[in-house]
Every structure is written in structure tokens, then in C-alpha cells.
Design a protein around this motif. Sequence first.
Motif, short mmCIF file in Angstrom:
data_model
loop_
_atom_site.label_atom_id
_atom_site.label_comp_id
_atom_site.label_asym_id
_atom_site.label_seq_id
_atom_site.Cartn_x
_atom_site.Cartn_y
_atom_site.Cartn_z
N ARG A 192 70.99 87.47 -30.18
CA ARG A 192 69.84 87.80 -30.76
C ARG A 192 68.89 88.87 -29.82
O ARG A 192 67.73 89.04 -30.22
CB ARG A 192 68.98 86.91 -31.37
CG ARG A 192 69.68 86.00 -32.55
CD ARG A 192 70.46 86.62 -33.63
NE ARG A 192 69.50 87.14 -34.25
CZ ARG A 192 70.07 88.40 -34.96
NH1 ARG A 192 71.26 88.88 -34.94
NH2 ARG A 192 68.94 89.16 -35.92
N ASP A 193 69.64 89.40 -29.04
CA ASP A 193 68.98 90.44 -28.37
C ASP A 193 68.93 92.11 -28.81
O ASP A 193 70.30 92.38 -28.76
CB ASP A 193 69.28 90.73 -26.70
CG ASP A 193 68.62 91.45 -26.11
OD1 ASP A 193 67.68 92.32 -26.46
OD2 ASP A 193 68.87 91.20 -24.59
N GLU B 156 68.29 88.33 -42.04
CA GLU B 156 67.40 87.53 -42.88
C GLU B 156 67.77 88.03 -44.41
O GLU B 156 67.75 86.83 -45.49
CB GLU B 156 66.00 88.00 -42.46
CG GLU B 156 64.72 86.89 -43.55
CD GLU B 156 63.65 86.64 -42.79
OE1 GLU B 156 62.73 86.36 -43.44
OE2 GLU B 156 63.58 87.27 -41.54
N GLN B 157 67.83 89.26 -44.69
CA GLN B 157 68.13 89.59 -46.04
C GLN B 157 69.40 89.10 -46.44
O GLN B 157 69.32 88.76 -47.67
CB GLN B 157 68.33 91.43 -45.99
CG GLN B 157 66.79 91.79 -45.76
CD GLN B 157 66.37 91.90 -44.42
OE1 GLN B 157 66.89 91.35 -43.58
NE2 GLN B 157 65.28 92.71 -44.37
N LEU C 254 72.96 81.69 -28.21
CA LEU C 254 73.05 81.70 -26.89
C LEU C 254 72.05 82.32 -26.22
O LEU C 254 71.65 82.11 -25.22
CB LEU C 254 74.42 81.89 -26.44
CG LEU C 254 75.62 81.13 -26.76
CD1 LEU C 254 76.96 81.79 -26.18
CD2 LEU C 254 75.31 79.64 -26.36
N TYR C 255 71.72 83.56 -26.76
CA TYR C 255 70.66 84.54 -26.27
C TYR C 255 69.51 84.89 -27.14
O TYR C 255 69.96 85.21 -28.49
CB TYR C 255 71.41 85.94 -25.83
CG TYR C 255 72.63 85.72 -24.97
CD1 TYR C 255 72.59 85.59 -23.49
CD2 TYR C 255 73.84 85.65 -25.41
CE1 TYR C 255 73.59 85.16 -22.75
CE2 TYR C 255 74.94 85.44 -24.78
CZ TYR C 255 74.88 85.41 -23.39
OH TYR C 255 76.03 85.04 -22.52
N ALA C 256 68.27 84.84 -26.98
CA ALA C 256 67.46 85.03 -27.51
C ALA C 256 66.20 85.75 -26.89
O ALA C 256 66.25 85.72 -25.77
CB ALA C 256 66.55 83.60 -28.13
N GLY C 257 65.45 86.95 -27.74
CA GLY C 257 64.46 87.67 -27.09
C GLY C 257 65.08 88.94 -26.20
O GLY C 257 66.30 89.03 -26.21
N LEU D 226 64.40 84.86 -32.72
CA LEU D 226 65.62 84.96 -33.15
C LEU D 226 65.74 86.42 -33.98
O LEU D 226 66.83 86.94 -34.36
CB LEU D 226 66.27 83.81 -34.04
CG LEU D 226 66.51 82.58 -33.00
CD1 LEU D 226 66.97 81.50 -34.10
CD2 LEU D 226 67.23 82.89 -32.06
N GLY D 227 64.58 86.66 -34.37
CA GLY D 227 64.54 88.13 -35.21
C GLY D 227 64.81 87.82 -37.01
O GLY D 227 64.82 88.71 -37.72
N PHE D 228 64.93 86.43 -37.40
CA PHE D 228 64.83 86.32 -38.70
C PHE D 228 64.16 84.73 -38.80
O PHE D 228 64.31 83.93 -37.78
CB PHE D 228 66.23 86.40 -39.23
CG PHE D 228 67.16 85.25 -38.53
CD1 PHE D 228 67.51 84.13 -39.25
CD2 PHE D 228 67.87 85.61 -37.54
CE1 PHE D 228 68.52 82.97 -38.67
CE2 PHE D 228 68.64 84.62 -37.08
CZ PHE D 228 69.01 83.59 -37.36
#
Length: 610
Positions: A153-154, A165-166, A185-188, A197-199
Amino acid sequence: MQTRKKYIFLTFLASWLLLFFFGREQLRRFTFFPRRNVAARRSWPRWADRTLLHSFAEPRELQGNTDTAQPSPRARRVAQLSTSQGSRCRMESCFDASRCRNGFKVFTYPREHGEPMSESYSKILSSIERSRYYTPRPEEACLFVLSIDTLDRDPLSAHYVRSVEQRIRSFPLWNSGRNHLIFNLYAGTWPNYTEELGFDIGHAMLAKASFHSKNFRPGFDVSIPLFPREHPQRSGQRGWLHHNSVPPKKKYLLVFKGKRYLTGIGSGTRNALHHIHNGQDIVSLTTCRHGKDWERHKDTRCDQDNVDYEKFDYQELLHNSTFCIVPRGRRLGSFRFLEALQAACIPVLLSDGWELPFSEAIDWGKAAVVGSERLLLQIPSAIRCIRPERVLAFQQQTQFLWDAYFSSVDKIVHTTLEIIRDRLLPHRSRSRFLWNTLPGGLLALPDFSTHPRDFPFYYLQHGSGPSDKFTALLWAAPPLGSLSQPALRLIQAVSRSQYCAQILVLWSCEKPPPPSGTWPQTAVPLTIIQGRTKVHRAGCRELGYTPRSTSHIELPPLLQLSDRFFPYAAIGTDAVLSLDEHSSLSTSEVSASQPHGSGQDTQWSLQGWQ
């Protein structure tokens, strides 16, 4: 007039007292209330106070972590959204356990044609679909896993999936994330690498790497390890430590070889690692040569660090070191953690706030040294104090944990599912002892038992062994309803053995057993158990036997023999001596050290394996 003055005075006095007790902060503004020293009320000590604490980071870096720093408006919005949607989630509040009435089943969303998916997420979905919990029918599922790749989620990554999200809100099964499990596994992203996470995950559970303890929801989320793209799907390589082949201490005591971040989050810890390097038994090597603009930020140490960095091979250091430093990267976790476990190099963790993988089940105090980033200089002296036998115990535990839970994607995913399943059935959940002892929680399934006494291979872990007493189980199916004289003599011979604790007679005959007065006198308790000689027609079909009549029928001889191996509650010992009524044994033969008697149908078994 005098009374009026008295009331005015009392009113003024009462007003003054109320103002003094409830408005003292306002009164302090007047000149006749002296100001207190505001600096004296600050928290002490300040980490930037160089007279109190010798620091290896720049003051501006430490000042950025003080309590006066204000979060950005976006960070406040994210925090508010997280708090309102799911930060307080627990199994009892955000998980619908009624969906699990028919058992713990997991459904994965159908994969859309042309949907981009990383190799790692494809392995995770394949692991779920091969597990014993998978179901292709969503109506019978207890847990749901998205087909959208949420591992990376990078936004700067090539594997970042947009508009998540949509899309998930349009799924009929989403239900605000309830009963959903999201892997990550990857955030930010740069520069702060927050865990955003962007959602909005809603009420979904997170199986996430690099989990910070302040964001981890105990009993709801699952912390998983960060594993590389080439991590094997199944099996995986075994650990490097073999029995009696590696001494507790190796050539190096403590090693590290990796990147040194010149700026940004995580740079403070890695910049300080050179202070413990002595070039002898402690080797700490870093390089500035990474990233696109490292030369623009290079300092006076970089050139020499880059030269020293090339003098050692990373795999050689892993093979020949007792302890391995596992510092935080940009995020809290790193691939180095699993690499150290496999190499039997005891991890020395320098990642403050990291919720360790599977911490709900695994006792990391037996396999890793958890240090503090602020107390780096104390690490060498601390690990030198660990006794050799303790070092070997740590190394052995790293190998067990690697082989049991981390050597493949299958094991990581299945461990995650088993932990969630244990939460739904707490009365049948595995204890931490079962999780942290060979053969591990994935093999000691709670479908059979959750008590260590029912697993013979746990005796040595308790520092004890099974009792030398046994239960003699005599299977009797006399056609005339009475035991023969050889069978009665067998009971007497077995009962006189010093190792016999009790005798059970499994009476598998339609006629009732003889009255108690006709049985022989024995030195140990004698109990009669009615065997299961009759079953329904449906039960016979399950066993592959077709009865000739529609009523209750007798079992064929082979099916009757299986009655001897049921775990009867009357059996109170670990060992069972299974006998046939036609066996011929003497007391000396029973008491011999050989576990097998001379009777043709004599057989020893452990009750835990029945």
C-alpha cells in the motif's frame, strides 16, 4: 442598617471564596499572584538534553519526537477515521461469530480477469484455497479474504492497487469489513511511512507485517512476518542448525551488515550501529550506497563504511555468528528477521514498538533478545552474560519456530488462520505450551485434544516421562457368555505383575457378563466394560459393511476388534496392554522389560495415540 451591612459583607466573602477555589488560574494573571516557573513543570529529562544523556543522534532528530510536535491535518483526519471505524474492534464487537456455527470456513473472492496481483499475494490465496478450511461457497463461510492485492500500500510502488475503497464497497459481502481478513506487508510511504493503507478497512481484521503495538488490536489483528517475493509456497528449506553439529558459540558473537539510512525515519538506529563494531567478535557493517541521491547526503563516514562493507560476505556472517542484530528499517520489520531465524542466529531486535509476528501464540522470549534502540551500547555486554546452555536453547528454539511456522507461505497463512480459529473456540484453543513446543500448534490440532497429557511426545518437554504402570485391556467375546478357564488364569497372571495398575475386560457379547462373584480375585481393580457389538445399518455402511437385515446387527469380527482401541474413560494410565481372551502369558512374561509378550494377540499401545 447594621443587618444590611452584615449581609453585604457575607455576600462579598462568599463570592471571593468561590472565585479563589474555582478560578485560581484566572487569578494568577493578577500581579499580586507571583508567577511559577513554567520551565520547572516540563517533563524531565528531555531526550535532547545532552548533559543528561549521551546521544548518537542529532538534536533536531530527537526534538522531532517531543510531545510538542503537532500532527498534520491529514494525520488527524486519518486518526479520527480509524478511531471511528475500527480501532476499538475486538472479536466480540466486530466479528459475527454466528456465521461460524457450521465450522470455521474461509472463502476467497473470485479473481477478476486481468486483475493485477503480486506473486506473494497469489501464494497467500493459493495457501488458503489448499487449506482444510477453504470453502467455495460464500453462504457457509465464516471468514472472507479479498481477491484485491492489498500487500503493498505504498503509492510509490509498482504493485499499488488504486481505488480499493470504491471497489470493496460495491461487494455485496463486504458488510463494512465484518468477518473479513486483509493481508498487508507494506504500508505508508516516504517520508514518514505511517501504517495508513489508503482505504478504510472498517471492521475487518488485519494480518499485517511491521505492526506497531499502538495500532495493533489485541485479540483481533494478527501480526505476520515480512517475507520476500521468493519465499517458497510450500515446504521450504530447513533451518541450518543440525543436532550436535554446531557449538553454542561461533566465530562471531554479534553481526550486522546492511543499509545505513542517512536521513529520514529509521536513520537514527542504523547510524549508531558503528559504535559497537570492534572488528573482532562484533562486526557491524553499513553502506550508504543505496537510493538515487545517496551521494548528495553522504557524510564523512560513508567512503570508509562502503570499503569495509565489501570485505565480508553476508551469508558467511550468518553462518558464523551467534547473535544477529535485526534493526528496524524504514518500517519496523525487515527480511533480516526470518533470515536470522533460519540461520540459527539469535535475533537481537532493535525496533521499538514492533508487535512481533504471531505474538499471541509465540513466546519470543525463548528465541530472541528484545533490545531498545535507545540502549544500543548495552547490547554487547548484555549478550555476553548469557550462559552457553541458554544460548544453545535459544538457537534450538529459532530452528523450531522457523520449521514450524515461517519456512513457507503455507505455514505463515495457516498459522494465521489457526490463531483466528482458536479465538472463536477459546475452550478448545491451544495453550502457549503447545504453540511453543515441538511439534507445534499446526500439528497439535485441538480437534482431538488441547491437553499436553494426551500427546506422548510432550513428556520430555515437561522434564518427565510416562508412568511404568499399564492398564491390561482384555477383549472377550465368548460365544456361550462365560469366560474359559485359560482366560481366567490370564487375568490372575496379569494382575500379579508389579507394573499392572488395573484390568479392564471389554465384554463384546450379546449375553450379559457373569456376576461379580464369579470373577477371580485380583490384586488390582477389575472393571467390566460393555463393548459396542451392535450398530445401526447406517453406521455399518460408513464402515464398508452391508448388513443382511434391517434391524440392529452384529459387527463382523474385524469391526469388533476395533473396539479395543477406543479411548475408554476408565483407562487411567499412559500405556495399555491389549490382550485377547485366548492369549497365554505368565506373570514373568508380563513383567519382562520387553514390551511385547509371547501371546500372538498381545500388543502394547500408548493411550495418547488411540
